[in-house]
Each structure stands twice: as structure tokens, then as C-alpha cells.
Scaffold this motif. Structure first.
Motif, PDB file in Angstrom:
ATOM      1  N   UNK A   1      37.259   8.156  25.039  1.00  0.00           N
ATOM      2  CA  UNK A   1      38.058   9.242  24.454  1.00  0.00           C
ATOM      3  C   UNK A   1      37.537  10.613  24.910  1.00  0.00           C
ATOM      4  N   UNK A   2      38.462  11.509  25.230  1.00  0.00           N
ATOM      5  CA  UNK A   2      38.096  12.838  25.726  1.00  0.00           C
ATOM      6  C   UNK A   2      37.965  13.881  24.618  1.00  0.00           C
ATOM      7  N   UNK A   3      38.597  13.642  23.481  1.00  0.00           N
ATOM      8  CA  UNK A   3      38.571  14.626  22.401  1.00  0.00           C
ATOM      9  C   UNK A   3      37.153  14.965  21.927  1.00  0.00           C
ATOM     10  N   UNK A   4      36.236  13.998  21.766  1.00  0.00           N
ATOM     11  CA  UNK A   4      34.888  14.374  21.318  1.00  0.00           C
ATOM     12  C   UNK A   4      34.186  15.358  22.253  1.00  0.00           C
ATOM     13  N   UNK A   5      34.429  15.237  23.547  1.00  0.00           N
ATOM     14  CA  UNK A   5      33.827  16.184  24.486  1.00  0.00           C
ATOM     15  C   UNK A   5      34.412  17.577  24.256  1.00  0.00           C
ATOM     16  N   UNK A   6      35.711  17.641  23.995  1.00  0.00           N
ATOM     17  CA  UNK A   6      36.344  18.927  23.700  1.00  0.00           C
ATOM     18  C   UNK A   6      35.834  19.547  22.417  1.00  0.00           C
ATOM     19  N   UNK A   7      35.662  18.723  21.390  1.00  0.00           N
ATOM     20  CA  UNK A   7      35.128  19.249  20.125  1.00  0.00           C
ATOM     21  C   UNK A   7      33.677  19.697  20.291  1.00  0.00           C
ATOM     22  N   UNK A   8      32.903  18.964  21.088  1.00  0.00           N
ATOM     23  CA  UNK A   8      31.528  19.376  21.382  1.00  0.00           C
ATOM     24  C   UNK A   8      31.519  20.733  22.071  1.00  0.00           C
ATOM     25  N   UNK A   9      32.395  20.899  23.054  1.00  0.00           N
ATOM     26  CA  UNK A   9      32.472  22.167  23.782  1.00  0.00           C
ATOM     27  C   UNK A   9      32.877  23.302  22.850  1.00  0.00           C
ATOM     28  N   UNK A  10      33.841  23.051  21.976  1.00  0.00           N
ATOM     29  CA  UNK A  10      34.287  24.075  21.030  1.00  0.00           C
ATOM     30  C   UNK A  10      33.162  24.465  20.068  1.00  0.00           C
ATOM     31  N   UNK A  11      32.464  23.469  19.539  1.00  0.00           N
ATOM     32  CA  UNK A  11      31.357  23.752  18.630  1.00  0.00           C
ATOM     33  C   UNK A  11      30.233  24.514  19.313  1.00  0.00           C
ATOM     34  N   UNK A  12      29.935  24.131  20.554  1.00  0.00           N
ATOM     35  CA  UNK A  12      28.878  24.816  21.295  1.00  0.00           C
ATOM     36  C   UNK A  12      29.259  26.268  21.564  1.00  0.00           C
ATOM     37  N   UNK A  13      30.522  26.511  21.887  1.00  0.00           N
ATOM     38  CA  UNK A  13      30.961  27.896  22.108  1.00  0.00           C
ATOM     39  C   UNK A  13      30.910  28.700  20.806  1.00  0.00           C
ATOM     40  N   UNK A  14      31.245  28.066  19.691  1.00  0.00           N
ATOM     41  CA  UNK A  14      31.180  28.759  18.401  1.00  0.00           C
ATOM     42  C   UNK A  14      29.740  29.134  18.057  1.00  0.00           C
ATOM     43  N   UNK A  15      28.816  28.207  18.260  1.00  0.00           N
ATOM     44  CA  UNK A  15      27.397  28.493  18.007  1.00  0.00           C
ATOM     45  C   UNK A  15      26.910  29.588  18.952  1.00  0.00           C
ATOM     46  N   UNK A  16      27.348  29.534  20.194  1.00  0.00           N
ATOM     47  CA  UNK A  16      26.967  30.552  21.177  1.00  0.00           C
ATOM     48  C   UNK A  16      27.524  31.919  20.795  1.00  0.00           C
ATOM     49  N   UNK A  17      28.748  31.955  20.274  1.00  0.00           N
ATOM     50  CA  UNK A  17      29.334  33.222  19.829  1.00  0.00           C
ATOM     51  C   UNK A  17      28.508  33.821  18.696  1.00  0.00           C
ATOM     52  N   UNK A  18      28.099  32.981  17.765  1.00  0.00           N
ATOM     53  CA  UNK A  18      27.251  33.456  16.663  1.00  0.00           C
ATOM     54  C   UNK A  18      25.919  33.969  17.191  1.00  0.00           C
ATOM     55  N   UNK A  19      25.312  33.232  18.108  1.00  0.00           N
ATOM     56  CA  UNK A  19      24.028  33.657  18.690  1.00  0.00           C
ATOM     57  C   UNK A  19      24.176  34.969  19.445  1.00  0.00           C
ATOM     58  N   UNK A  20      25.261  35.125  20.192  1.00  0.00           N
ATOM     59  CA  UNK A  20      25.485  36.367  20.947  1.00  0.00           C
ATOM     60  C   UNK A  20      25.671  37.545  19.995  1.00  0.00           C
ATOM     61  N   UNK A  21      26.403  37.319  18.912  1.00  0.00           N
ATOM     62  CA  UNK A  21      26.611  38.393  17.935  1.00  0.00           C
ATOM     63  C   UNK A  21      25.300  38.785  17.260  1.00  0.00           C
ATOM     64  N   UNK A  22      24.501  37.783  16.885  1.00  0.00           N
ATOM     65  CA  UNK A  22      23.209  38.084  16.261  1.00  0.00           C
ATOM     66  C   UNK A  22      22.277  38.811  17.219  1.00  0.00           C
ATOM     67  N   UNK A  23      22.276  38.394  18.487  1.00  0.00           N
ATOM     68  CA  UNK A  23      21.455  39.083  19.488  1.00  0.00           C
ATOM     69  C   UNK A  23      21.920  40.511  19.693  1.00  0.00           C
ATOM     70  N   UNK A  24      23.229  40.730  19.670  1.00  0.00           N
ATOM     71  CA  UNK A  24      23.762  42.080  19.880  1.00  0.00           C
ATOM     72  C   UNK A  24      23.415  43.012  18.721  1.00  0.00           C
ATOM     73  N   UNK A  25      23.362  42.465  17.523  1.00  0.00           N
ATOM     74  CA  UNK A  25      23.096  43.281  16.344  1.00  0.00           C
ATOM     75  C   UNK A  25      21.607  43.433  16.057  1.00  0.00           C
ATOM     76  N   UNK A  26      20.770  42.664  16.746  1.00  0.00           N
ATOM     77  CA  UNK A  26      19.329  42.744  16.555  1.00  0.00           C
ATOM     78  C   UNK A  26      18.807  44.020  17.220  1.00  0.00           C
ATOM     79  N   UNK A  27      17.973  44.781  16.503  1.00  0.00           N
ATOM     80  CA  UNK A  27      17.464  46.028  17.101  1.00  0.00           C
ATOM     81  C   UNK A  27      16.559  45.779  18.289  1.00  0.00           C
TER      82      UNK A  27
END
Length: 163
Positions: free
Chosen positions: A137-163
């Protein structure tokens, strides 16, 4: 020497640290699996004239998963490849102002990727999409990619807001 009444302090297991450990272990495991599949396929193909069935599909899935598992780790550590043309031309003061803006822009782009990948994975799940020869099944790979991008977005936002 410490006395028996003293307790040994261990590093706290915070959620980001546990997530980092899990992602690192999963990426390492996938890297080993990818190497094994490739080695077995090459040896079987050239020595026994019997290639590993589905090796191409496994390689595709393992490689995509590996890239997306490493994305949050790379983002959290600020280890993406950067071109710092603005730093050299404008100076450090402007670079300090622009860096949070570009970090939040990166977070926004990653959040859009997460949203679109999630929608695509949901469509794959709904359609029952699988690989051609192994029917993985291909859907789990897509959900993994989506979750990883979401975590990365959070990390990028936290890094941007860190002094």
C-alpha cells in the motif's frame, strides 16, 4: 566519589528528544534495509542470474521514507543547505532581521507540503493504491511524508522564533 544518598541525574526525556531518537533509529534502520536489499539484489542478479523480486519497489519506498524521516531532523538542527548571498551583500544586521522571516517562510512552505501530501495520501488510501509487483500500500508512505513535513514545519517555526 558520590555518596549512596546522592541520585544520579539523567537527562530528561522530553518529547522532542524522544521524537529525535525515534526518527534517528527509524532512518538508520531504513538505511540498513536499503543497503541489504541493494546488496542482495546485486549479488542475486550477477552471480545467480536471479534478481530479487520487487527490489526496485522496495528501494523506492525505503528511499522516500528515509528522506522524509530525515527531514525533521535536518530542519530541527538547521542543517539544510543554505546560500547566504544576502549575508555577504547586506551585512549581519540585515541578515539577523531576515533570518526569522525566511525561517517562517520555510515553515509555511513545509506546512503546505504537509497539507497537500496528507490529501494525496488520503486519496491513495481511498483508491487502495498499491505497488505493481509486491502490492505494498502506498498511502502509509504518503501519510509518513505528510507527518514528517508537519513536524519539520513546526521545527522551522520554532527555529525562526528562537533568539
Amino acid at each position: 566519589m558520590s555518596s549512596p544518598t546522592e541520585t544520579v541525574r539523567r537527562p530528561r526525556r522530553t518529547a522532542p528528544r524522544v521524537l529525535q531518537t525515534v526518527l534517528t533509529a527509524a532512518a538508520g534502520t531504513l538505511l540498513v534495509a536499503l543497503t541489504l536489499v541493494t546488496c542482495i539484489d546485486v549479488v542475486a542478479r550477477y552471480w545467480f542470474n536471479a534478481p530479487l523480486s520487487g527490489a526496485y519497489e522496495l528501494t523506492e519506498i525505503f528511499l522516500a521514507s528515509l528522506i522524509f524521516l530525515a527531514l525533521p531532523l535536518t530542519t530541527a538542527r538547521n542543517e539544510h543547505v543554505e546560500v547566504d548571498l544576502l549575508d555577504a551583500a547586506a551585512g549581519s544586521r540585515i541578515a539577523r532581521i531576515v533570518r526569522p522571516v525566511t525561517g517562517l517562510l520555510s515553515a509555511g512552505v513545509l506546512a503546505i507540503f504537509a497539507w497537500r501530501l496528507w490529501e494525496h495520501a488520503a486519496r491513495l488510501a481511498e483508491d487502495g493504491a498499491v505497488t505493481d509487483s509486491l502490492s505494498i500500500p502506498l498511502a502509509p508512505v504518503g501519510f509518513l511524508a505528510a507527518g514528517a513535513c508537519a513536524i519539520s514545519a513546526l521545527a522551522a517555526a520554532l527555529n525562526a522564533l528562537r533568539p
